[in-house]
Scaffold this active site. Sequence first.
Site, PDB file in Angstrom:
ATOM      1  N   HIS A 124     -27.540 -20.859 -20.058  1.00 28.78           N
ATOM      2  CA  HIS A 124     -28.558 -19.809 -20.226  1.00 28.78           C
ATOM      3  C   HIS A 124     -28.448 -19.006 -21.521  1.00 28.78           C
ATOM      4  O   HIS A 124     -29.463 -18.696 -22.148  1.00 28.78           O
ATOM      5  CB  HIS A 124     -28.467 -18.805 -19.071  1.00 28.78           C
ATOM      6  CG  HIS A 124     -29.113 -19.269 -17.802  1.00 28.78           C
ATOM      7  ND1 HIS A 124     -30.473 -19.281 -17.625  1.00 28.78           N
ATOM      8  CD2 HIS A 124     -28.579 -19.734 -16.646  1.00 28.78           C
ATOM      9  CE1 HIS A 124     -30.763 -19.733 -16.406  1.00 28.78           C
ATOM     10  NE2 HIS A 124     -29.621 -20.023 -15.786  1.00 28.78           N
ATOM     11  N   GLU A 165     -35.048 -22.692 -15.780  1.00 28.38           N
ATOM     12  CA  GLU A 165     -34.025 -23.626 -15.289  1.00 28.38           C
ATOM     13  C   GLU A 165     -34.302 -25.086 -15.650  1.00 28.38           C
ATOM     14  O   GLU A 165     -33.379 -25.835 -15.961  1.00 28.38           O
ATOM     15  CB  GLU A 165     -33.883 -23.516 -13.759  1.00 28.38           C
ATOM     16  CG  GLU A 165     -33.330 -22.177 -13.273  1.00 28.38           C
ATOM     17  CD  GLU A 165     -31.846 -21.960 -13.600  1.00 28.38           C
ATOM     18  OE1 GLU A 165     -31.203 -22.858 -14.166  1.00 28.38           O
ATOM     19  OE2 GLU A 165     -31.355 -20.860 -13.298  1.00 28.38           O
ATOM     20  N   SER A 184     -26.950 -27.768 -18.527  1.00 25.53           N
ATOM     21  CA  SER A 184     -25.574 -27.746 -18.031  1.00 25.53           C
ATOM     22  C   SER A 184     -25.282 -28.927 -17.101  1.00 25.53           C
ATOM     23  O   SER A 184     -24.231 -28.959 -16.464  1.00 25.53           O
ATOM     24  CB  SER A 184     -25.300 -26.410 -17.312  1.00 25.53           C
ATOM     25  OG  SER A 184     -26.192 -26.234 -16.231  1.00 25.53           O
TER      26      SER A 184
HETATM   27 FE   LIG Z   1     -29.439 -20.630 -13.734  1.00 24.23          FE
END
Ligand SMILES: [Fe+2]
Length: 286
Positions: A124, A165, A184
């Site tokens: 993020h 996201e 990620s």
């Molecule tokens: Fe997140």
Amino acid sequence: MSEARTDYAIKQDWSAYSEEEHAIWRLLFERQQRLLAGRACREYLDGLEGLGVAAGGIPDFRRLSDILDRATGWRIVAVPGLVPDDVFFAYLAARRFPSTCFIRRRDQLDYLQEPDVFHDIYGHVPMLMNPVFADYMQAYGEGGLKALRLGHLAHLARLYWYTVEFGLIATPEGLRIYGSGILSSAGESVYCLEDPHPHRLRFDLRRVMRTQYHIDRYQETYFVIDDFGQLFAATRPDFAPIYHEIAILPDIPAEAVLPEDRGYAASRPGIRARKKEGPRVSTARV
Ligand SMILES: [Fe+2]
């Protein structure tokens, strides 16, 4: 955490991380760095470099916050895990990003349902170095507080899911990733761009707000923005009439495609310099 605080803020206690925890960060970092070249958007890669987030180990939030603050006025607040919606939105509205401190175990490298420090910081925070995206996240926080009052959190949560996201962006070089849940994840970094299965649809605010999602598997559908200005512009109008308008419409299953959807083709592995817009998709399944 010795005492409960209403803002859920805790101390990161950076010196308490073990060598094993830093080693897990290094493993995750190095694996993603190899995968994200040519897959992540330029704004993300610039943010990562600007922050100085690197393979050395889990970053110290205070050092990152000072750099982030100078760039866009955001800071990181350490929290023990997911925080209640109202707390989360209030943080974003105040340009504070709540980040977990713990890191996954070695046997969880490939998948973890809840956010850990690798997801929150590596996924993020680099995007918050970008001024337009930083403003979008603040606007989202303000919108979240309002959606809570209006009882439309489910609709707004889908906007977060499919942008912050799991968002993709169209660039002259082809589709790139800006969503933290993808950035990620080693498996989804490749799947979202190159697997023929998922739909990659042009971003449309109402379409996104009506689209369901699964939290326990790779996405069936990704929404593609043209630039971050488009995303920020989409959040500028008052959402109250939009909520009112879509409240009477059915939700759209995660895997559905509507006649009016415009799709993008998958990237082919190894080919990074082509933007391929697929034919008009017309397989209505709702
Ligand atoms: Fe997140």
